[in-house]
Design a protein around this motif. Structure first.
Motif, PDB file in Angstrom:
ATOM      1  N   VAL A 270       0.924  -1.114  -0.018  1.00 32.53           N
ATOM      2  CA  VAL A 270      -0.103  -0.203  -0.009  1.00 32.53           C
ATOM      3  C   VAL A 270       1.034   1.117  -0.108  1.00 32.53           C
ATOM      4  O   VAL A 270       0.561   2.295  -0.633  1.00 32.53           O
ATOM      5  N   GLU A 271       1.774   1.404   0.932  1.00 26.75           N
ATOM      6  CA  GLU A 271       2.799   2.380   0.863  1.00 26.75           C
ATOM      7  C   GLU A 271       3.390   2.385  -0.475  1.00 26.75           C
ATOM      8  O   GLU A 271       3.639   3.683  -1.093  1.00 26.75           O
ATOM      9  N   PHE A 272       3.741   1.611  -1.299  1.00 24.93           N
ATOM     10  CA  PHE A 272       4.255   1.447  -2.548  1.00 24.93           C
ATOM     11  C   PHE A 272       3.367   2.124  -3.632  1.00 24.93           C
ATOM     12  O   PHE A 272       3.674   3.067  -4.347  1.00 24.93           O
ATOM     13  N   LEU A 273       2.240   1.792  -3.390  1.00 28.33           N
ATOM     14  CA  LEU A 273       1.231   2.271  -4.290  1.00 28.33           C
ATOM     15  C   LEU A 273       1.167   3.717  -3.814  1.00 28.33           C
ATOM     16  O   LEU A 273       0.825   4.623  -4.849  1.00 28.33           O
TER      17      LEU A 273
ATOM     18  N   ASP B 130       3.358   5.895  -3.012  1.00 32.02           N
ATOM     19  CA  ASP B 130       4.468   6.684  -3.625  1.00 32.02           C
ATOM     20  C   ASP B 130       4.681   6.680  -5.034  1.00 32.02           C
ATOM     21  O   ASP B 130       4.951   7.425  -5.597  1.00 32.02           O
ATOM     22  N   HIS B 131       4.097   5.517  -5.659  1.00 30.98           N
ATOM     23  CA  HIS B 131       4.333   5.417  -7.104  1.00 30.98           C
ATOM     24  C   HIS B 131       3.216   5.311  -7.950  1.00 30.98           C
ATOM     25  O   HIS B 131       3.205   5.515  -9.166  1.00 30.98           O
ATOM     26  N   GLY B 132       1.979   5.205  -7.389  1.00 30.92           N
ATOM     27  CA  GLY B 132       0.847   5.139  -8.099  1.00 30.92           C
ATOM     28  C   GLY B 132      -0.325   5.704  -7.382  1.00 30.92           C
ATOM     29  O   GLY B 132      -1.094   5.006  -6.879  1.00 30.92           O
ATOM     30  N   HIS B 133      -0.256   6.998  -7.147  1.00 30.71           N
ATOM     31  CA  HIS B 133      -1.285   7.655  -6.095  1.00 30.71           C
ATOM     32  C   HIS B 133      -2.660   7.387  -6.746  1.00 30.71           C
ATOM     33  O   HIS B 133      -3.546   7.302  -5.782  1.00 30.71           O
ATOM     34  N   ALA B 134      -2.965   7.591  -8.006  1.00 28.26           N
ATOM     35  CA  ALA B 134      -4.192   7.368  -8.317  1.00 28.26           C
ATOM     36  C   ALA B 134      -4.793   6.001  -8.190  1.00 28.26           C
ATOM     37  O   ALA B 134      -6.020   5.908  -7.827  1.00 28.26           O
ATOM     38  N   VAL B 135      -3.855   5.032  -8.351  1.00 28.95           N
ATOM     39  CA  VAL B 135      -4.319   3.525  -8.068  1.00 28.95           C
ATOM     40  C   VAL B 135      -4.637   3.561  -6.646  1.00 28.95           C
ATOM     41  O   VAL B 135      -5.444   2.772  -6.041  1.00 28.95           O
ATOM     42  N   TYR B 136      -3.715   4.221  -5.767  1.00 24.13           N
ATOM     43  CA  TYR B 136      -3.598   4.120  -4.486  1.00 24.13           C
ATOM     44  C   TYR B 136      -5.042   4.625  -3.814  1.00 24.13           C
ATOM     45  O   TYR B 136      -5.867   3.894  -2.869  1.00 24.13           O
ATOM     46  N   LEU B 137      -5.578   5.672  -4.551  1.00 23.91           N
ATOM     47  CA  LEU B 137      -6.839   6.284  -3.862  1.00 23.91           C
ATOM     48  C   LEU B 137      -8.048   5.249  -4.385  1.00 23.91           C
ATOM     49  O   LEU B 137      -8.881   5.224  -3.830  1.00 23.91           O
ATOM     50  N   GLU B 138      -7.913   4.658  -5.541  1.00 27.70           N
ATOM     51  CA  GLU B 138      -8.837   3.777  -5.907  1.00 27.70           C
ATOM     52  C   GLU B 138      -8.913   2.599  -5.042  1.00 27.70           C
ATOM     53  O   GLU B 138      -9.960   2.206  -4.832  1.00 27.70           O
ATOM     54  N   VAL B 139      -7.798   2.093  -4.654  1.00 31.28           N
ATOM     55  CA  VAL B 139      -7.737   0.760  -3.846  1.00 31.28           C
ATOM     56  C   VAL B 139      -8.339   1.306  -2.597  1.00 31.28           C
ATOM     57  O   VAL B 139      -9.084   0.520  -1.745  1.00 31.28           O
ATOM     58  N   ALA B 140      -8.109   2.646  -1.948  1.00 31.78           N
ATOM     59  CA  ALA B 140      -8.598   2.704  -0.667  1.00 31.78           C
ATOM     60  C   ALA B 140     -10.153   3.001  -0.664  1.00 31.78           C
ATOM     61  O   ALA B 140     -10.682   2.896   0.237  1.00 31.78           O
ATOM     62  N   GLU B 141     -10.564   3.783  -1.838  1.00 25.66           N
ATOM     63  CA  GLU B 141     -11.861   3.768  -2.064  1.00 25.66           C
ATOM     64  C   GLU B 141     -12.850   2.662  -2.008  1.00 25.66           C
ATOM     65  O   GLU B 141     -13.597   2.312  -1.287  1.00 25.66           O
ATOM     66  N   ARG B 142     -11.893   1.434  -2.789  1.00 29.36           N
ATOM     67  CA  ARG B 142     -12.723   0.029  -2.837  1.00 29.36           C
ATOM     68  C   ARG B 142     -12.660  -0.520  -1.232  1.00 29.36           C
ATOM     69  O   ARG B 142     -13.649  -1.163  -0.857  1.00 29.36           O
ATOM     70  N   TYR B 143     -11.670  -0.019  -0.529  1.00 31.86           N
ATOM     71  CA  TYR B 143     -11.633  -0.835   0.769  1.00 31.86           C
ATOM     72  C   TYR B 143     -12.705   0.001   1.689  1.00 31.86           C
ATOM     73  O   TYR B 143     -13.197  -0.751   2.367  1.00 31.86           O
ATOM     74  N   VAL B 144     -12.635   0.752   1.561  1.00 27.95           N
ATOM     75  CA  VAL B 144     -13.935   2.043   2.494  1.00 27.95           C
ATOM     76  C   VAL B 144     -15.193   1.495   1.983  1.00 27.95           C
ATOM     77  O   VAL B 144     -15.955   1.257   2.872  1.00 27.95           O
ATOM     78  N   ASP B 145     -15.373   1.035   0.632  1.00 28.92           N
ATOM     79  CA  ASP B 145     -16.569   0.881   0.625  1.00 28.92           C
ATOM     80  C   ASP B 145     -17.154  -0.589   0.692  1.00 28.92           C
ATOM     81  O   ASP B 145     -18.060  -0.873   1.310  1.00 28.92           O
ATOM     82  N   THR B 146     -16.063  -1.195   0.556  1.00 28.86           N
ATOM     83  CA  THR B 146     -16.348  -2.782   0.844  1.00 28.86           C
ATOM     84  C   THR B 146     -16.585  -2.807   2.452  1.00 28.86           C
ATOM     85  O   THR B 146     -17.712  -3.407   3.036  1.00 28.86           O
ATOM     86  N   MET B 147     -15.820  -2.240   3.376  1.00 29.87           N
ATOM     87  CA  MET B 147     -15.710  -2.514   4.618  1.00 29.87           C
ATOM     88  C   MET B 147     -16.987  -1.535   5.210  1.00 29.87           C
ATOM     89  O   MET B 147     -17.699  -2.077   6.328  1.00 29.87           O
TER      90      MET B 147
END
Length: 123
Positions: free
Chosen positions: A42-45, A47-64
């Protein structure tokens, strides 16, 4: 190379997030054992793919959020069922014809306390 790594990490994390939403899944154990172990990805995302990080974080928040909302709805439904079983119409301090607002407007502290104490004394 970095874009390929970001894409693979994204797919990997999204699969883990989707596994949380499966029925009868102990999501707390998965959070502690799997997701916590992969926090460096997640830290790698981040640092290196902030837009993808935001997508993954949004999916996690929606799922939880969905999981917690579902658990809360089930809890409220079960509590309402128990409340129906426990409370009889004769247990109410308000007459059936009298609304709650009317009862609150006409109630005084001593009349309410007297009703409670008399109800408690009959138990």
């Amino acid at each position: 190379l970095r874009l390929k790594a970001v894409e693979r990490v994204r797919e990997f994390l999204l699969l883990r997030i989707y596994s949380l939403a499966k029925p009868k899944t102990n999501f707390q154990i998965l959070q502690q054992s799997l997701l916590l172990k992969y926090r460096y990805l997640v830290e790698f995302l981040y640092d290196h793919g902030h837009a993808v990080y935001l997508e993954v974080a949004e999916r996690y928040v929606d799922t939880m959020g969905g999981i917690y909302a579902n658990h809360f709805r089930m809890h409220v439904r079960r509590m309402a069922k128990h409340l129906k079983e426990v409370m009889l119409p004769s247990d109410s301090l308000i007459d059936r014809e009298q609304t709650v607002a009317e009862a609150a407007a006409s109630a005084t502290y001593t009349s309410v306390m007297g009703s409670i104490l008399s109800a408690a004394g009959s138990i």
